[in-house]
Scaffold this motif. Structure first.
Motif, PDB file in Angstrom:
ATOM      1  N   THR A 199       2.697   2.134 -12.371  1.00  0.00           N
ATOM      2  CA  THR A 199       2.800   0.915 -11.551  1.00  0.00           C
ATOM      3  C   THR A 199       3.716   1.105 -10.348  1.00  0.00           C
ATOM      4  N   GLY A 200       4.090   2.338 -10.024  1.00  0.00           N
ATOM      5  CA  GLY A 200       5.042   2.585  -8.957  1.00  0.00           C
ATOM      6  C   GLY A 200       4.460   3.357  -7.793  1.00  0.00           C
ATOM      7  N   ILE A 201       4.770   2.914  -6.582  1.00  0.00           N
ATOM      8  CA  ILE A 201       4.323   3.609  -5.381  1.00  0.00           C
ATOM      9  C   ILE A 201       5.528   4.215  -4.666  1.00  0.00           C
ATOM     10  N   ALA A 216       8.637   1.700  -5.546  1.00  0.00           N
ATOM     11  CA  ALA A 216       8.541   0.238  -5.597  1.00  0.00           C
ATOM     12  C   ALA A 216       7.403  -0.163  -6.524  1.00  0.00           C
ATOM     13  N   HIS A 217       7.557  -1.317  -7.168  1.00  0.00           N
ATOM     14  CA  HIS A 217       6.484  -1.851  -8.001  1.00  0.00           C
ATOM     15  C   HIS A 217       5.303  -2.203  -7.110  1.00  0.00           C
ATOM     16  N   VAL A 218       4.118  -1.798  -7.496  1.00  0.00           N
ATOM     17  CA  VAL A 218       2.959  -1.943  -6.630  1.00  0.00           C
ATOM     18  C   VAL A 218       2.620  -3.407  -6.346  1.00  0.00           C
ATOM     19  N   THR A 267       0.838  -1.187   0.000  1.00  0.00           N
ATOM     20  CA  THR A 267       0.000   0.000   0.000  1.00  0.00           C
ATOM     21  C   THR A 267       0.877   1.242   0.000  1.00  0.00           C
ATOM     22  N   GLY A 268       0.398   2.286  -0.609  1.00  0.00           N
ATOM     23  CA  GLY A 268       1.146   3.530  -0.685  1.00  0.00           C
ATOM     24  C   GLY A 268       0.589   4.404  -1.793  1.00  0.00           C
ATOM     25  N   THR A 269       1.168   5.577  -1.945  1.00  0.00           N
ATOM     26  CA  THR A 269       0.705   6.513  -2.953  1.00  0.00           C
ATOM     27  C   THR A 269       1.249   6.121  -4.316  1.00  0.00           C
ATOM     28  N   LEU A 270       0.345   5.897  -5.270  1.00  0.00           N
ATOM     29  CA  LEU A 270       0.740   5.562  -6.631  1.00  0.00           C
ATOM     30  C   LEU A 270       1.169   6.843  -7.328  1.00  0.00           C
ATOM     31  N   ILE A 271       2.450   6.925  -7.725  1.00  0.00           N
ATOM     32  CA  ILE A 271       2.946   8.159  -8.348  1.00  0.00           C
ATOM     33  C   ILE A 271       3.335   7.960  -9.811  1.00  0.00           C
TER      34      ILE A 271
END
Length: 242
Positions: free
Chosen positions: A17-19, A105-107, A10-14
């Motif tokens: 496919t990357g967070i 990181a790759h989601v 989990t995290g912000t998708l920027i």
């Protein structure tokens, strides 16, 4: 290094496919722990055998916390200092805006990660990001004049491996590269990922990551690079070399 590492993070998708990874001050225990939690783009050339300075065993030892720290040389310091002005000049020439980025990181596979030099906004051929605006990456290099020939037609193999991994992790359509050669000439290229090469890199990185988790040391060939590594691991060893 276990099955739980493959769970989506989990995290912000920027990027597509990357967070964004949590930022940590450089060279702190948290920073080192984050580095060891995955394979980064700077590890790819080493694990593929395309680096003149490190190989798969370096990456294996580093991720397991068994590689002694190495003093950063002056060339690396200058590369860090010159990153910002190179980005400014690249933006001036292209008319594209860039911003610094934290680790990504790759989601779906969070051990696959990068630390991009810059995010690029508004590139007309870029992939739409999570906010709908086009986004891609800029990789910045500084190289001495003796390497100029390797930059004439395209990027060198080590940079190609690094940028292919960056495109895979982030899901962008391409990665721009700006290299300052000999301190006085800026060479620019754009790397469009090749699906077959990307698949090969993913396979090699996955095998090494699984070996790191399982504690299975990768096979290595005798070389000057291996001798240098042994000097770092065992500086006080004695005996003969066979």
């Amino acid at each position: 290094m276990t099955a739980r590492d493959e769970r989506p993070r989990t995290g912000t998708l920027i990027t597509p496919t990357g967070i964004a990874l949590p930022p940590h001050p450089h060279d702190t225990p948290a920073w080192h722990a984050e580095r060891r939690a995955g394979i980064g783009s700077s590890d790819i050339a080493a694990l593929l055998g395309s680096s003149n300075y490190a190989g798969p065993l370096h990456v294996w030892l580093d991720k397991r916390g068994e590689l002694p720290p190495e003093e950063v040389g002056e060339a690396a310091d200058w590369g860090h200092y010159l990153e910002a002005p190179i980005a400014v000049e690249w933006s001036r020439r292209t008319g594209l805006a860039t911003t610094p980025s934290a680790g990504i990181a790759h989601v779906e596979h969070p051990w696959r990660r990068i630390n991009p030099d810059r995010l690029v906004h508004g590139c007309p051929d870029a992939t739409p990001g999570p906010d709908g605006r086009p986004i891609c990456l800029l990789e910045i290099k500084t190289r001495n004049a003796f390497t100029a020939g390797t930059w004439r037609a395209d990027v060198p193999d080590d940079v190609l491996a690094q940028t292919e991994w960056q495109a895979h992790v982030t899901g962008v359509a391409h990665v721009h590269v700006a290299a300052l050669i000999g301190g006085q000439r800026l060479v620019c290229h754009t790397v469009i990922p090749d699906p077959a090469l990307t698949a090969y890199i993913i396979g090699e990185a996955t095998r090494l990551w699984e070996a790191i988790g399982a504690g299975v040391m990768p096979a290595v060939d005798p070389s000057a690079m291996l001798t240098d590594l042994l000097d770092r691991l065992h500086p006080d060893r004695t005996g003969t070399i066979t």
